[in-house]
Write a protein that holds these residues in place. Structure first.
Motif, short mmCIF file in Angstrom:
data_model
loop_
_atom_site.label_atom_id
_atom_site.label_comp_id
_atom_site.label_asym_id
_atom_site.label_seq_id
_atom_site.Cartn_x
_atom_site.Cartn_y
_atom_site.Cartn_z
N MET A 179 0.84 -1.20 0.00
CA MET A 179 0.00 0.00 0.00
C MET A 179 0.87 1.24 0.00
SD MET A 179 -2.78 1.24 2.87
CE MET A 179 -3.84 -0.17 2.64
N LYS A 180 0.43 2.25 -0.74
CA LYS A 180 1.13 3.53 -0.74
C LYS A 180 0.51 4.41 0.35
CE LYS A 180 2.18 5.00 -4.79
NZ LYS A 180 2.08 5.59 -6.14
N LEU A 181 1.34 4.89 1.28
CA LEU A 181 0.86 5.67 2.40
C LEU A 181 1.33 7.12 2.33
CD1 LEU A 181 1.48 3.23 5.41
CD2 LEU A 181 -0.65 3.61 4.17
N PHE A 182 0.44 8.03 2.72
CA PHE A 182 0.79 9.43 2.95
C PHE A 182 0.84 9.61 4.45
CE2 PHE A 182 -0.92 13.84 3.67
CZ PHE A 182 0.27 14.49 3.33
N ALA A 183 2.02 9.90 4.98
CA ALA A 183 2.22 9.96 6.42
C ALA A 183 3.08 11.16 6.79
CB ALA A 183 2.87 8.67 6.93
N GLY A 184 3.06 11.48 8.07
CA GLY A 184 3.92 12.57 8.54
C GLY A 184 3.55 13.03 9.93
N CYS A 185 4.27 14.03 10.37
CA CYS A 185 3.97 14.61 11.68
C CYS A 185 4.34 16.08 11.69
CB CYS A 185 4.70 13.86 12.80
SG CYS A 185 6.48 14.03 12.79
N GLU A 186 3.70 16.80 12.58
CA GLU A 186 3.95 18.23 12.78
C GLU A 186 4.19 18.47 14.26
OE1 GLU A 186 1.71 21.57 10.68
OE2 GLU A 186 0.88 21.66 12.72
N LEU A 187 5.28 19.15 14.58
CA LEU A 187 5.66 19.45 15.95
C LEU A 187 5.76 20.96 16.12
CD1 LEU A 187 8.62 16.91 16.19
CD2 LEU A 187 6.27 16.50 16.90
N VAL A 195 5.14 6.87 0.99
CA VAL A 195 5.97 5.68 1.10
C VAL A 195 5.19 4.45 0.63
CG1 VAL A 195 7.36 4.23 2.66
CG2 VAL A 195 7.15 6.69 3.09
N GLU A 196 5.81 3.65 -0.22
CA GLU A 196 5.25 2.36 -0.61
C GLU A 196 5.61 1.35 0.47
OE1 GLU A 196 2.87 0.10 -2.73
OE2 GLU A 196 3.53 1.94 -3.74
N THR A 197 4.61 0.72 1.08
CA THR A 197 4.85 -0.19 2.19
C THR A 197 4.35 -1.60 1.87
OG1 THR A 197 2.72 0.34 3.24
CG2 THR A 197 4.61 1.69 3.86
N ALA A 198 4.92 -2.56 2.57
CA ALA A 198 4.49 -3.95 2.43
C ALA A 198 3.15 -4.14 3.15
CB ALA A 198 5.54 -4.89 3.00
N ASP A 199 2.22 -4.84 2.51
CA ASP A 199 0.90 -5.05 3.10
C ASP A 199 0.92 -6.07 4.23
OD1 ASP A 199 -0.30 -3.22 1.40
OD2 ASP A 199 -0.74 -4.73 -0.12
N ALA A 200 1.98 -6.85 4.32
CA ALA A 200 2.09 -7.85 5.39
C ALA A 200 3.53 -7.90 5.88
CB ALA A 200 1.65 -9.23 4.90
N ILE A 201 3.72 -8.27 7.14
CA ILE A 201 5.07 -8.49 7.65
C ILE A 201 5.43 -9.96 7.50
CG2 ILE A 201 5.02 -6.54 9.25
CD1 ILE A 201 4.42 -8.51 11.50
N ASP A 202 6.68 -10.25 7.33
CA ASP A 202 7.13 -11.63 7.21
C ASP A 202 6.99 -12.35 8.55
OD1 ASP A 202 7.79 -11.17 4.60
OD2 ASP A 202 9.93 -10.90 4.97
N THR A 203 6.49 -13.56 8.51
CA THR A 203 6.45 -14.43 9.69
C THR A 203 7.14 -15.74 9.34
OG1 THR A 203 4.28 -15.32 9.08
CG2 THR A 203 4.31 -13.40 10.54
N ALA A 204 7.67 -16.43 10.34
CA ALA A 204 8.43 -17.66 10.07
C ALA A 204 8.37 -18.62 11.26
CB ALA A 204 9.88 -17.32 9.73
N GLU A 246 -4.01 6.17 3.54
CA GLU A 246 -3.75 5.54 2.25
C GLU A 246 -3.68 6.62 1.17
OE1 GLU A 246 -5.54 2.12 -0.78
OE2 GLU A 246 -6.56 2.56 1.11
N LYS A 247 -2.65 6.55 0.35
CA LYS A 247 -2.47 7.50 -0.73
C LYS A 247 -3.27 7.02 -1.94
CE LYS A 247 -0.43 10.78 -3.24
NZ LYS A 247 -0.74 12.22 -3.07
N LYS A 248 -4.32 7.73 -2.24
CA LYS A 248 -5.18 7.35 -3.36
C LYS A 248 -4.48 7.62 -4.69
CE LYS A 248 -8.53 6.21 -0.60
NZ LYS A 248 -8.91 4.80 -0.38
N VAL A 249 -4.75 6.79 -5.67
CA VAL A 249 -4.19 6.97 -7.01
C VAL A 249 -4.84 8.18 -7.64
CG1 VAL A 249 -3.89 5.95 -9.29
CG2 VAL A 249 -3.77 4.51 -7.24
N ASP A 250 -4.00 9.09 -8.15
CA ASP A 250 -4.53 10.29 -8.81
C ASP A 250 -5.32 9.91 -10.05
OD1 ASP A 250 -3.27 11.84 -6.91
OD2 ASP A 250 -1.45 12.05 -8.12
N SER A 251 -6.51 10.50 -10.19
CA SER A 251 -7.36 10.19 -11.34
C SER A 251 -6.98 11.05 -12.53
CB SER A 251 -8.82 10.40 -10.96
OG SER A 251 -9.03 11.73 -10.53
#
Length: 263
Positions: free
Chosen positions: A1-9, A75-84, A258-263
């Motif tokens: 998933m592509k995420l739009f993230a951040g913070c303001e201080l 940021v493009e992120t992985a939809d799942a974390i690896d488990t083993a 979630e960063k929506k795909v631009d139309s």
């Protein structure tokens, strides 16, 4: 998933003070930084360096008065974390040199005092990944998550005794229990999509079968869509702002969408 993230201080600074910020993630396993905008008001000189854990740090001198920092990321992120499940324990003599430091007790992770508890929690688990998962599951079910029950000085030993805390405390306890049975573990801070309530988040990673795996004791099931900002031995290494003078944080805002795909 592509995420739009951040913070303001937003800080109030009574007199100029040195500060080291740790707000910029790097592209790596499970994430790709597509774009980034870093704003500081008022504009001042910034020196960036990489710390011993590979984190990007920004060093500056804050001016007197109101001081605002804002970082926005896509940021493009992985939809799942690896488990083993079943992944084997790595004997200490076979660990990479740079991983050995994550076996030692640290400021908030007194692993040398939690060996008996770790042995009790993991007594029926196979050495390696399954031991760490037993630790994660025990914390998730036996420690209560509640804001306002700990502070910046709370250690893993205190959390083990009181059985209450927040994500930072859960991570410290998981790290300490892993280290006490000779499994390297490190602190991670960053963003998690759909975290409720939204804030910067903390979890831990453990080294088994020759690599690092993600464990989050605040969540019932493994969840992806994370943005890692920094790694360290414990919270002392991964503070988003380390100040060397009087600065008051007046407001903090965090977002992960979630960063929506631009139309």
């Amino acid at each position: 998933m592509k995420l739009f993230a951040g913070c303001e201080l937003l800080y109030d600074v009574p007199a100029p003070a040195p500060v080291v910020l740790m707000l910029r993630p790097r592209s790596g396993a499970g994430q790709w930084v597509i774009s980034e905008e870093y704003q500081i008001e008022p504009s001042i000189p910034v020196i960036e360096y990489t710390d011993p854990y590979g984190n990007l740090c920004q060093r500056l001198m804050t001016p007197e008065g109101k001081f605002k920092i804002q970082i926005s990321l896509v940021v493009e992120t992985a939809d799942a974390i690896d488990t083993a499940p079943g992944a084997p324990f790595v004997p200490v003599q076979d660990l990479p040199d740079d991983v050995l430091q994550f076996l030692l007790p640290s400021r908030y992770c007194q692993s040398d005092r939690l060996g008996a508890l770790a042995a009790e929690i993991t007594e029926n688990a196979l050495p390696g990944y399954d031991q760490v998962e037993a630790i994660r599951s025990w914390i998730q079910t036996r420690v209560t998550y509640q804001y306002g029950t700990s502070d910046a000085s709370t250690s893993a030993v205190e959390t083990a005794e009181k059985r209450i805390g927040v994500c930072r405390d859960f991570a410290h306890l998981g790290i300490s229990l892993c280290r006490s049975i000779n499994i390297p573990a490190r602190m991670v801070v960053g963003y998690l999509h759909l975290l409720d309530p939204m804030d910067l988040h903390a979890w831990f990673e453990a080294f088994v079968d020759g690599r690092w795996y993600t464990f989050d004791a605040t969540q019932k099931e493994p969840r992806g869509n994370r943005i890692v900002v920094a790694y360290g031995r414990d919270a002392a290494d991964v503070a988003l702002a380390t100040q060397y003078g009087a600065m008051t944080l007046q407001e903090m805002r965090v977002w992960v969408e979630e960063k929506k795909v631009d139309s």
